[in-house]
Scaffold this motif. Structure first.
Motif, short mmCIF file in Angstrom:
data_model
loop_
_atom_site.label_atom_id
_atom_site.label_comp_id
_atom_site.label_asym_id
_atom_site.label_seq_id
_atom_site.Cartn_x
_atom_site.Cartn_y
_atom_site.Cartn_z
N GLN A 11 0.81 -1.19 0.12
CA GLN A 11 -0.15 -0.01 -0.13
C GLN A 11 0.90 1.24 0.00
OE1 GLN A 11 -2.84 0.23 3.20
NE2 GLN A 11 -4.29 1.46 1.87
N MET A 12 2.23 1.17 0.26
CA MET A 12 3.00 2.36 0.33
C MET A 12 3.17 3.18 -1.01
SD MET A 12 6.32 0.83 2.74
CE MET A 12 7.22 2.21 1.73
N ILE A 13 3.13 2.51 -1.94
CA ILE A 13 3.15 3.11 -3.35
C ILE A 13 1.60 3.20 -4.07
CG2 ILE A 13 5.58 2.53 -3.70
CD1 ILE A 13 4.48 0.19 -5.47
N TRP A 22 5.84 11.01 -0.23
CA TRP A 22 6.83 12.09 -0.75
C TRP A 22 7.15 13.27 0.37
CZ3 TRP A 22 9.96 10.24 -3.97
CH2 TRP A 22 9.74 9.54 -5.16
N ARG A 23 6.04 13.42 1.04
CA ARG A 23 6.18 14.63 2.00
C ARG A 23 6.65 14.16 3.15
NH1 ARG A 23 0.54 16.31 3.90
NH2 ARG A 23 -0.23 14.41 2.81
N SER A 94 10.38 8.59 13.95
CA SER A 94 9.43 8.75 15.31
C SER A 94 8.47 10.05 14.92
CB SER A 94 10.06 8.56 16.39
OG SER A 94 10.57 7.34 16.68
N VAL A 95 9.64 11.22 14.85
CA VAL A 95 8.96 12.58 14.65
C VAL A 95 8.01 12.67 13.39
CG1 VAL A 95 9.47 14.99 14.50
CG2 VAL A 95 10.76 13.74 16.17
N VAL A 96 8.74 12.21 12.15
CA VAL A 96 8.11 12.33 10.98
C VAL A 96 6.65 11.50 11.20
CG1 VAL A 96 7.93 11.70 8.88
CG2 VAL A 96 9.98 12.59 9.74
N ALA A 215 11.16 5.88 4.02
CA ALA A 215 9.58 5.55 4.28
C ALA A 215 9.21 4.90 5.17
CB ALA A 215 9.46 4.80 2.92
N THR A 216 10.10 4.89 6.49
CA THR A 216 9.58 4.05 7.47
C THR A 216 8.33 4.48 8.10
OG1 THR A 216 12.02 3.50 7.72
CG2 THR A 216 10.47 3.34 9.65
N PRO A 217 8.20 5.72 8.19
CA PRO A 217 6.80 6.39 8.77
C PRO A 217 5.64 5.82 8.14
CG PRO A 217 8.25 8.11 8.80
CD PRO A 217 9.07 6.99 7.67
#
Length: 246
Positions: A11-13, A22-23, A94-96, A215-217
Protein backbone atom coordinates in the motif's frame (compact mmCIF):
# COMPACT_ATOMS: atom_id res chain seq x y z
CA UNK A 1 2.03 -10.74 11.03
CA UNK A 2 3.80 -11.41 7.74
CA UNK A 3 0.53 -10.79 5.91
CA UNK A 4 0.18 -7.42 7.69
CA UNK A 5 3.73 -6.47 6.65
CA UNK A 6 3.05 -7.42 3.02
CA UNK A 7 -0.16 -5.37 2.99
CA UNK A 8 1.68 -2.36 4.43
CA UNK A 9 4.46 -2.65 1.85
CA UNK A 10 2.07 -3.00 -1.08
CA UNK A 11 0.00 0.00 0.00
CA UNK A 12 2.99 2.32 0.41
CA UNK A 13 3.15 3.10 -3.31
CA UNK A 14 -0.61 3.14 -3.91
CA UNK A 15 -1.95 6.41 -5.40
CA UNK A 16 -3.68 7.62 -2.19
CA UNK A 17 -0.44 7.13 -0.22
CA UNK A 18 2.05 8.67 -2.65
CA UNK A 19 1.55 12.28 -1.59
CA UNK A 20 2.13 11.37 2.08
CA UNK A 21 5.14 9.25 1.10
CA UNK A 22 6.88 12.10 -0.74
CA UNK A 23 6.11 14.61 2.01
CA UNK A 24 7.43 12.29 4.73
CA UNK A 25 10.60 11.53 2.72
CA UNK A 26 11.24 15.25 2.16
CA UNK A 27 10.79 16.08 5.83
CA UNK A 28 12.96 13.13 6.89
CA UNK A 29 15.77 14.30 4.58
CA UNK A 30 15.69 17.79 6.06
CA UNK A 31 15.69 16.52 9.65
CA UNK A 32 18.43 13.94 9.07
CA UNK A 33 20.70 16.56 7.48
CA UNK A 34 20.19 19.08 10.28
CA UNK A 35 20.60 16.52 13.09
CA UNK A 36 23.60 14.74 11.57
CA UNK A 37 25.47 18.01 10.98
CA UNK A 38 24.54 19.22 14.47
CA UNK A 39 25.81 15.98 15.99
CA UNK A 40 29.07 16.24 14.05
CA UNK A 41 29.59 19.81 15.27
CA UNK A 42 28.84 18.82 18.87
CA UNK A 43 31.26 15.89 18.80
CA UNK A 44 33.94 18.04 17.15
CA UNK A 45 33.56 20.65 19.89
CA UNK A 46 33.88 18.02 22.59
CA UNK A 47 36.96 16.45 20.96
CA UNK A 48 38.61 19.89 20.75
CA UNK A 49 37.52 21.70 23.93
CA UNK A 50 35.42 19.30 25.98
CA UNK A 51 38.34 17.24 27.28
CA UNK A 52 40.01 20.29 28.84
CA UNK A 53 36.71 21.49 30.33
CA UNK A 54 35.91 18.09 31.86
CA UNK A 55 39.42 17.64 33.24
CA UNK A 56 39.14 21.02 34.96
CA UNK A 57 35.79 19.94 36.38
CA UNK A 58 36.74 16.38 37.43
CA UNK A 59 40.40 16.83 38.25
CA UNK A 60 43.73 15.61 36.79
CA UNK A 61 43.09 12.04 37.95
CA UNK A 62 40.68 11.64 35.03
CA UNK A 63 43.22 12.72 32.40
CA UNK A 64 43.86 9.25 30.90
CA UNK A 65 40.18 8.30 30.80
CA UNK A 66 39.27 11.60 29.20
CA UNK A 67 41.99 11.17 26.57
CA UNK A 68 40.48 7.82 25.57
CA UNK A 69 37.00 9.35 25.51
CA UNK A 70 38.28 12.25 23.41
CA UNK A 71 39.82 9.78 20.95
CA UNK A 72 36.51 7.92 20.64
CA UNK A 73 34.63 11.17 20.16
CA UNK A 74 37.12 12.32 17.52
CA UNK A 75 36.43 9.19 15.48
CA UNK A 76 32.70 9.62 15.97
CA UNK A 77 32.91 13.24 14.84
CA UNK A 78 34.67 12.22 11.64
CA UNK A 79 31.93 9.70 10.92
CA UNK A 80 29.18 11.84 12.40
CA UNK A 81 27.33 12.88 9.26
CA UNK A 82 27.31 9.39 7.72
CA UNK A 83 26.85 7.12 10.72
CA UNK A 84 24.98 9.72 12.71
CA UNK A 85 22.42 9.88 9.94
CA UNK A 86 22.08 6.09 9.92
CA UNK A 87 21.72 5.69 13.67
CA UNK A 88 19.44 8.68 14.06
CA UNK A 89 16.91 7.33 11.56
CA UNK A 90 14.71 5.75 14.29
CA UNK A 91 14.57 9.13 16.05
CA UNK A 92 13.87 11.04 12.86
CA UNK A 93 11.18 8.67 11.61
CA UNK A 94 9.48 8.83 15.02
CA UNK A 95 9.02 12.58 14.69
CA UNK A 96 7.93 12.33 11.04
CA UNK A 97 5.45 9.55 11.86
CA UNK A 98 3.77 11.70 14.49
CA UNK A 99 2.96 14.27 11.79
CA UNK A 100 1.40 11.81 9.33
CA UNK A 101 -0.08 9.21 11.68
CA UNK A 102 -3.72 9.99 10.95
CA UNK A 103 -3.29 10.49 7.21
CA UNK A 104 -1.74 7.04 6.84
CA UNK A 105 -4.13 5.31 9.26
CA UNK A 106 -7.22 6.73 7.56
CA UNK A 107 -6.15 5.42 4.16
CA UNK A 108 -5.38 1.94 5.55
CA UNK A 109 -8.65 1.78 7.48
CA UNK A 110 -10.69 2.98 4.51
CA UNK A 111 -9.16 0.46 2.08
CA UNK A 112 -8.84 -2.64 4.26
CA UNK A 113 -11.53 -2.15 6.93
CA UNK A 114 -14.36 -0.22 5.21
CA UNK A 115 -17.07 -1.92 7.29
CA UNK A 116 -15.50 -1.01 10.61
CA UNK A 117 -15.81 2.10 12.72
CA UNK A 118 -13.05 4.56 11.64
CA UNK A 119 -10.55 5.80 14.17
CA UNK A 120 -10.55 9.29 15.66
CA UNK A 121 -7.65 11.57 14.75
CA UNK A 122 -5.19 12.17 17.57
CA UNK A 123 -4.77 15.71 18.88
CA UNK A 124 -1.78 17.20 17.07
CA UNK A 125 0.04 18.06 20.32
CA UNK A 126 -0.36 14.52 21.65
CA UNK A 127 0.95 12.93 18.45
CA UNK A 128 3.97 15.25 18.42
CA UNK A 129 4.67 14.58 22.10
CA UNK A 130 4.70 10.82 21.53
CA UNK A 131 7.03 11.22 18.55
CA UNK A 132 9.45 13.51 20.39
CA UNK A 133 9.56 11.21 23.44
CA UNK A 134 10.47 8.22 21.26
CA UNK A 135 13.01 10.30 19.33
CA UNK A 136 14.78 11.36 22.53
CA UNK A 137 14.90 7.77 23.78
CA UNK A 138 16.34 6.65 20.43
CA UNK A 139 19.06 9.31 20.63
CA UNK A 140 19.98 8.18 24.16
CA UNK A 141 20.24 4.59 22.91
CA UNK A 142 22.42 5.76 20.01
CA UNK A 143 24.81 7.56 22.34
CA UNK A 144 24.96 4.60 24.73
CA UNK A 145 25.58 2.09 21.93
CA UNK A 146 28.15 4.21 20.07
CA UNK A 147 31.25 3.05 22.04
CA UNK A 148 30.17 -0.57 21.61
CA UNK A 149 29.67 -0.06 17.87
CA UNK A 150 33.22 1.27 17.54
CA UNK A 151 34.80 -1.63 19.42
CA UNK A 152 32.43 -4.56 18.99
CA UNK A 153 29.75 -5.73 16.61
CA UNK A 154 27.48 -6.30 19.61
CA UNK A 155 26.69 -2.59 19.50
CA UNK A 156 24.81 -3.02 16.23
CA UNK A 157 22.75 -5.86 17.71
CA UNK A 158 21.96 -3.81 20.82
CA UNK A 159 20.89 -0.88 18.70
CA UNK A 160 18.74 -3.10 16.46
CA UNK A 161 16.91 -4.65 19.41
CA UNK A 162 16.42 -1.27 21.06
CA UNK A 163 15.09 0.19 17.79
CA UNK A 164 12.64 -2.72 17.47
CA UNK A 165 11.31 -2.08 20.97
CA UNK A 166 11.11 1.70 20.59
CA UNK A 167 9.54 1.75 17.13
CA UNK A 168 7.16 -1.12 17.77
CA UNK A 169 5.98 0.60 20.92
CA UNK A 170 5.49 4.02 19.31
CA UNK A 171 3.74 2.95 16.11
CA UNK A 172 1.43 0.53 17.92
CA UNK A 173 0.39 3.12 20.50
CA UNK A 174 -0.25 5.72 17.80
CA UNK A 175 -2.48 3.24 15.95
CA UNK A 176 -4.26 2.14 19.13
CA UNK A 177 -4.89 5.66 20.41
CA UNK A 178 -7.12 6.33 17.42
CA UNK A 179 -9.59 3.92 19.05
CA UNK A 180 -8.68 3.96 22.74
CA UNK A 181 -7.72 6.41 25.50
CA UNK A 182 -3.92 6.71 25.88
CA UNK A 183 -3.75 4.66 29.08
CA UNK A 184 -5.82 1.87 27.56
CA UNK A 185 -3.63 1.87 24.45
CA UNK A 186 -0.48 1.62 26.57
CA UNK A 187 -2.01 -1.18 28.66
CA UNK A 188 -2.89 -3.09 25.48
CA UNK A 189 0.68 -2.68 24.28
CA UNK A 190 2.00 -4.07 27.59
CA UNK A 191 -0.43 -7.01 27.48
CA UNK A 192 0.82 -7.92 23.98
CA UNK A 193 4.44 -6.95 24.55
CA UNK A 194 6.00 -10.03 22.89
CA UNK A 195 3.85 -9.74 19.76
CA UNK A 196 4.45 -6.01 19.41
CA UNK A 197 8.19 -6.41 19.94
CA UNK A 198 8.26 -9.07 17.20
CA UNK A 199 6.35 -6.68 14.93
CA UNK A 200 8.88 -4.00 15.88
CA UNK A 201 11.63 -6.22 14.47
CA UNK A 202 10.03 -5.81 11.03
CA UNK A 203 10.12 -2.03 11.41
CA UNK A 204 13.70 -2.09 12.75
CA UNK A 205 14.75 -4.16 9.73
CA UNK A 206 13.03 -1.67 7.42
CA UNK A 207 14.67 1.34 9.09
CA UNK A 208 18.11 -0.29 8.76
CA UNK A 209 17.94 -0.25 4.92
CA UNK A 210 19.58 2.93 3.57
CA UNK A 211 17.38 5.21 1.43
CA UNK A 212 14.40 2.85 1.78
CA UNK A 213 14.27 3.74 5.47
CA UNK A 214 13.09 7.25 4.58
CA UNK A 215 9.68 5.65 4.07
CA UNK A 216 9.65 4.05 7.53
CA UNK A 217 6.84 6.29 8.91
CA UNK A 218 4.50 5.08 6.16
CA UNK A 219 5.38 1.39 6.50
CA UNK A 220 5.49 1.43 10.31
CA UNK A 221 2.14 3.15 10.73
CA UNK A 222 0.33 1.09 8.09
CA UNK A 223 1.79 -2.13 9.54
CA UNK A 224 0.70 -1.32 13.09
CA UNK A 225 -2.81 -0.34 12.01
CA UNK A 226 -3.18 -3.94 10.79
CA UNK A 227 -1.59 -5.32 13.97
CA UNK A 228 -3.92 -3.31 16.21
CA UNK A 229 -6.94 -4.55 14.27
CA UNK A 230 -5.84 -8.15 14.67
CA UNK A 231 -5.04 -7.87 18.35
CA UNK A 232 -8.34 -6.10 19.04
CA UNK A 233 -10.31 -9.18 17.97
CA UNK A 234 -14.02 -9.26 17.08
CA UNK A 235 -15.93 -6.18 18.21
CA UNK A 236 -19.72 -5.63 18.17
CA UNK A 237 -19.57 -2.51 16.01
CA UNK A 238 -17.57 -4.23 13.26
CA UNK A 239 -20.52 -5.34 11.16
CA UNK A 240 -20.26 -6.27 7.50
CA UNK A 241 -22.17 -3.93 5.14
CA UNK A 242 -24.24 -6.84 3.85
CA UNK A 243 -25.48 -7.65 7.34
CA UNK A 244 -26.22 -3.98 8.05
CA UNK A 245 -28.65 -3.91 5.13
CA UNK A 246 -30.71 -6.86 6.35
Amino acid sequence: MLDAAVKALSQMISPPMRSILWRSIGLALVLITVLAIGLQRLLSWFATYGEVWLEGLLGPGWHSSLEVLSWIVSIAAGLGVVFGGIFLMPAITSVVASLFVDDVAEIVEREHYPAERPGVALPFSQAILEGVKTALLAILVYLAALPLVLFAGAGFLIFFIAAAWLLGREYFELAAMRFRPPEEAKAMRRDNAATIFTAGLFIAAFVSIPIVNLATPIFGMAFMVHMHKRLSGPRPELIEPARQMR
